[in-house]
Design a protein around this motif. Structure first.
Motif, PDB file in Angstrom:
ATOM      1  N   PHE A 122       0.792  -1.109   0.119  1.00  0.00           N
ATOM      2  CA  PHE A 122      -0.157  -0.044  -0.065  1.00  0.00           C
ATOM      3  C   PHE A 122       0.776   1.236   0.090  1.00  0.00           C
ATOM      4  CE2 PHE A 122      -2.549   3.372   2.359  1.00  0.00           C
ATOM      5  CZ  PHE A 122      -3.491   3.466   1.496  1.00  0.00           C
ATOM      6  N   CYS A 123       1.965   1.388   0.825  1.00  0.00           N
ATOM      7  CA  CYS A 123       2.830   2.583   0.838  1.00  0.00           C
ATOM      8  C   CYS A 123       3.670   2.659  -0.374  1.00  0.00           C
ATOM      9  CB  CYS A 123       3.803   2.115   2.148  1.00  0.00           C
ATOM     10  SG  CYS A 123       2.820   2.686   3.725  1.00  0.00           S
ATOM     11  N   HIS A 124       4.001   1.716  -0.865  1.00  0.00           N
ATOM     12  CA  HIS A 124       4.526   1.618  -2.468  1.00  0.00           C
ATOM     13  C   HIS A 124       3.739   2.286  -3.401  1.00  0.00           C
ATOM     14  CE1 HIS A 124       7.717  -1.067  -0.818  1.00  0.00           C
ATOM     15  NE2 HIS A 124       8.225  -0.873  -1.957  1.00  0.00           N
ATOM     16  N   ALA A 125       2.522   1.688  -3.370  1.00  0.00           N
ATOM     17  CA  ALA A 125       1.497   2.178  -4.379  1.00  0.00           C
ATOM     18  C   ALA A 125       1.124   3.667  -4.109  1.00  0.00           C
ATOM     19  CB  ALA A 125       0.120   1.286  -4.221  1.00  0.00           C
ATOM     20  N   VAL A 126       0.947   4.325  -2.841  1.00  0.00           N
ATOM     21  CA  VAL A 126       0.649   5.609  -2.628  1.00  0.00           C
ATOM     22  C   VAL A 126       1.789   6.327  -3.207  1.00  0.00           C
ATOM     23  CG1 VAL A 126       0.746   7.274  -0.385  1.00  0.00           C
ATOM     24  CG2 VAL A 126      -0.685   5.119  -0.562  1.00  0.00           C
ATOM     25  N   ALA A 127       3.089   5.962  -2.984  1.00  0.00           N
ATOM     26  CA  ALA A 127       4.265   6.624  -3.420  1.00  0.00           C
ATOM     27  C   ALA A 127       4.216   6.768  -5.067  1.00  0.00           C
ATOM     28  CB  ALA A 127       5.467   5.978  -2.978  1.00  0.00           C
ATOM     29  N   LEU A 128       3.930   5.911  -5.692  1.00  0.00           N
ATOM     30  CA  LEU A 128       3.746   5.838  -7.193  1.00  0.00           C
ATOM     31  C   LEU A 128       2.400   6.675  -7.704  1.00  0.00           C
ATOM     32  CD1 LEU A 128       3.921   1.848  -8.287  1.00  0.00           C
ATOM     33  CD2 LEU A 128       5.519   3.693  -8.351  1.00  0.00           C
ATOM     34  N   GLY A 129       1.364   6.609  -6.809  1.00  0.00           N
ATOM     35  CA  GLY A 129       0.301   7.774  -7.077  1.00  0.00           C
ATOM     36  C   GLY A 129       0.539   8.981  -7.151  1.00  0.00           C
ATOM     37  N   SER A 130       1.274   9.496  -5.786  1.00  0.00           N
ATOM     38  CA  SER A 130       1.428  10.766  -5.753  1.00  0.00           C
ATOM     39  C   SER A 130       2.673  11.564  -6.606  1.00  0.00           C
ATOM     40  CB  SER A 130       1.964  10.990  -4.079  1.00  0.00           C
ATOM     41  OG  SER A 130       3.144  10.467  -3.990  1.00  0.00           O
ATOM     42  N   VAL A 184       8.666   9.401   0.146  1.00  0.00           N
ATOM     43  CA  VAL A 184       8.685   7.913   0.525  1.00  0.00           C
ATOM     44  C   VAL A 184      10.013   7.748   0.826  1.00  0.00           C
ATOM     45  CG1 VAL A 184       8.967   7.101  -1.776  1.00  0.00           C
ATOM     46  CG2 VAL A 184       7.884   5.739   0.105  1.00  0.00           C
ATOM     47  N   VAL A 185      10.170   6.869   1.941  1.00  0.00           N
ATOM     48  CA  VAL A 185      11.490   6.315   2.297  1.00  0.00           C
ATOM     49  C   VAL A 185      11.231   4.968   2.117  1.00  0.00           C
ATOM     50  CG1 VAL A 185      13.241   5.829   4.050  1.00  0.00           C
ATOM     51  CG2 VAL A 185      12.169   7.972   4.071  1.00  0.00           C
ATOM     52  N   TRP A 186      11.865   4.273   1.078  1.00  0.00           N
ATOM     53  CA  TRP A 186      11.739   2.921   0.684  1.00  0.00           C
ATOM     54  C   TRP A 186      12.852   1.875   0.502  1.00  0.00           C
ATOM     55  CZ3 TRP A 186       8.111   3.123  -3.992  1.00  0.00           C
ATOM     56  CH2 TRP A 186       8.470   3.878  -5.151  1.00  0.00           C
ATOM     57  N   GLY A 187      12.594   0.596   0.418  1.00  0.00           N
ATOM     58  CA  GLY A 187      13.824  -0.206   0.496  1.00  0.00           C
ATOM     59  C   GLY A 187      13.623  -1.584   0.264  1.00  0.00           C
ATOM     60  N   PHE A 316       6.060  -2.982   6.083  1.00  0.00           N
ATOM     61  CA  PHE A 316       6.946  -3.719   5.923  1.00  0.00           C
ATOM     62  C   PHE A 316       6.623  -5.351   5.974  1.00  0.00           C
ATOM     63  CE2 PHE A 316       6.244  -2.500  10.366  1.00  0.00           C
ATOM     64  CZ  PHE A 316       5.902  -3.559  10.948  1.00  0.00           C
ATOM     65  N   GLY A 317       7.260  -5.948   5.231  1.00  0.00           N
ATOM     66  CA  GLY A 317       7.017  -7.272   5.160  1.00  0.00           C
ATOM     67  C   GLY A 317       7.877  -8.301   4.046  1.00  0.00           C
ATOM     68  N   ALA A 318       7.338  -9.251   3.353  1.00  0.00           N
ATOM     69  CA  ALA A 318       7.969 -10.208   2.638  1.00  0.00           C
ATOM     70  C   ALA A 318       9.126  -9.454   1.595  1.00  0.00           C
ATOM     71  CB  ALA A 318       7.120 -10.992   1.810  1.00  0.00           C
ATOM     72  N   GLY A 319      10.154  -9.926   1.632  1.00  0.00           N
ATOM     73  CA  GLY A 319      11.105  -9.237   0.611  1.00  0.00           C
ATOM     74  C   GLY A 319      12.660  -9.324   1.159  1.00  0.00           C
ATOM     75  N   LEU A 320      12.927  -8.778   2.221  1.00  0.00           N
ATOM     76  CA  LEU A 320      11.952  -8.169   2.982  1.00  0.00           C
ATOM     77  C   LEU A 320      11.678  -6.394   2.506  1.00  0.00           C
ATOM     78  CD1 LEU A 320      13.484  -8.843   6.433  1.00  0.00           C
ATOM     79  CD2 LEU A 320      11.478  -9.644   5.608  1.00  0.00           C
ATOM     80  N   ALA A 321      10.578  -6.027   2.138  1.00  0.00           N
ATOM     81  CA  ALA A 321      10.520  -4.721   1.477  1.00  0.00           C
ATOM     82  C   ALA A 321       9.676  -3.810   2.618  1.00  0.00           C
ATOM     83  CB  ALA A 321       9.551  -4.872   0.325  1.00  0.00           C
ATOM     84  N   TYR A 322      10.098  -2.418   2.446  1.00  0.00           N
ATOM     85  CA  TYR A 322       9.542  -1.670   3.375  1.00  0.00           C
ATOM     86  C   TYR A 322       9.127  -0.313   2.769  1.00  0.00           C
ATOM     87  CZ  TYR A 322      14.311  -0.577   3.769  1.00  0.00           C
ATOM     88  OH  TYR A 322      15.678  -0.157   3.209  1.00  0.00           O
ATOM     89  N   ALA A 323       8.433   0.498   3.284  1.00  0.00           N
ATOM     90  CA  ALA A 323       8.036   1.831   2.910  1.00  0.00           C
ATOM     91  C   ALA A 323       7.322   2.706   3.862  1.00  0.00           C
ATOM     92  CB  ALA A 323       7.257   1.628   1.510  1.00  0.00           C
ATOM     93  N   ALA A 324       7.747   4.029   3.928  1.00  0.00           N
ATOM     94  CA  ALA A 324       7.261   4.846   4.800  1.00  0.00           C
ATOM     95  C   ALA A 324       6.783   6.214   4.378  1.00  0.00           C
ATOM     96  CB  ALA A 324       8.118   4.743   6.037  1.00  0.00           C
TER      97      ALA A 324
END
Ligand code: COA
Length: 330
Positions: A122-130, A184-187, A316-324
């Motif tokens: 969800f946080c990844h998609a919000v970053a893309l959308g914005s 976004v801060v993601w990785g 955060f979750g599988a991957g491990l992928a995270y975004a804030a």
């Protein structure tokens, strides 16, 4: 060549959710995993979770949540230029469920695609959308986080049976006069790829003597340690990038993975007492990509968050992928 002109700022304009209708208390699960209501509550904070009925498909839950979000934003489906669905449990690998959702909602052939970033989707998609709204590649973007994790959860697995759940949350992202979605801060940390994953892929399933669903498996304790210590740093970076501190926050909405992780993060970040913390996990369980919009919407409905509040989201979750990112509550 013409240059695209985007909006100066983007914001969440509206939110909607759909909670799967089956309420499954801990007592209904404990026998199959030799556990107890007390153990599950102590270790995870989960009292009950929501599971979908066969009729509550990924598409149905997405459409219901989206209609609410569109209504809430006062936006007509034909104004949506792009639909992004974040999910890991749409079991038909192609086409993207976003295309069916965009059609059922009555968009004007909006661009539509799915993304896979698990609980951080969800946080990844919000970053893309914005970014799209600011770049001018879309006027309005509909972002949906949706899961039917009960389809890929082994109810006999002690480490996961009591955790995962089903539901959907949607937001409309569009232009705004003030900034409503911070950087976004993601990785990702692919070295830990195996900590949460589907047991095997479909080819392995097909050659097995007794084919079984490729359910989720998780090394819970390792994920717990990683999330509790590493994610607070990421959250701080998101605050820094948005130019705010914990004192400026009204609301903290971390991914609903485990109540003890939520508490550990709030403690490590020295979250001031006035900041309301999302604790939707107690009633919803962990709904992966749907967890943050479900938790935020519950806070709005309960009066714990109001339009204009400053909220920190981190997933955060599988991957491990995270975004804030820091957002303004719609
Ligand atoms: N019921 C009862 N006992 C259980 C159990 C269950 N369902 N699962 C494990 N246990 C036992 C273990 O056998 C172990 O017993 P022992 O001490 O006698 O060896 C003990 O409980 C502790 O096991 P452990 O796996 O270390 O539990 P935990 O405290 O790490 O809690 C989770 C397990 C899954 C709740 C926790 O690790 C967690 O939430 N992890 C993060 C999950 C997460 O964030 N996922 C993100 C997905 S996006």
């Amino acid at each position: 060549m013409l240059t695209l002109t985007g909006a100066s700022h983007a914001a969440l304009l509206g939110i909607g959710t759909y909670r799967a209708s089956l309420v499954v208390p801990n007592d209904e699960l404990v026998q199959a995993i030799d556990s107890s209501d007390e153990w599950i509550q102590q270790r995870s904070g989960i009292k009950e979770r929501r599971w979908a009925t066969p009729e509550e498909t990924i598409q149905l839950m997405s459409v219901e949540a989206s209609r609410q979000a569109l209504d809430n934003a006062g936006i007509d489906p034909r104004q949506i230029d792009c639909v992004i669905v974040a999910t890991i449990s749409h079991l038909l690998q192609t086409p993207a469920i976003a295309t069916a959702v965009a059609h059922e909602l009555g968009t004007d052939k909006a661009a539509a695609f799915d993304i896979s970033a698990a609980c951080a989707g969800f946080c990844h998609a919000v970053a893309l959308g914005s970014d799209m709204v600011r770049a001018g590649t879309a006027g309005h973007v509909l972002v949906i986080g949706v899961e039917r994790l009960s389809d890929i959860t082994d109810i006999k697995d002690r480490g996961t049976a009591f955790i995962f759940s089903d539901g959907a949350g949607a937001v409309v992202i569009g232009p705004s006069e003030t900034e409503g979605i911070g950087p976004v801060v993601w990785g990702s940390d692919g070295e830990q790829f195996d900590l949460i994953r589907q047991k095997e892929d479909w080819r392995d399933v097909l050659v097995a003597e007794t084919p079984e669903m490729p359910n989720l498996v998780m090394q819970g304790a390792a994920v717990f340690r990683w999330a509790s210590y590493e994610m607070a740093k990421i959250a701080h970076q998101a605050l820094d990038k948005a130019g705010v501190t914990v004192d400026d926050l009204d609301v903290f909405v971390p991914h609903q993975a485990n109540m003890r992780i939520i508490d550990a993060m709030a403690r490590t970040m020295k979250m001031p007492a006035h900041v309301r913390v999302a604790r939707d996990i107690a009633q919803q369980g962990n709904s992966s990509a749907a967890s943050i919009p479900l938790a935020l919407h519950r806070m709005i409905l309960d009066g714990d968050a109001k339009s204009g509040d400053t909220a920190l989201l981190i997933a955060f979750g599988a991957g491990l992928a995270y975004a804030a990112q820091v957002v303004t509550v719609p």
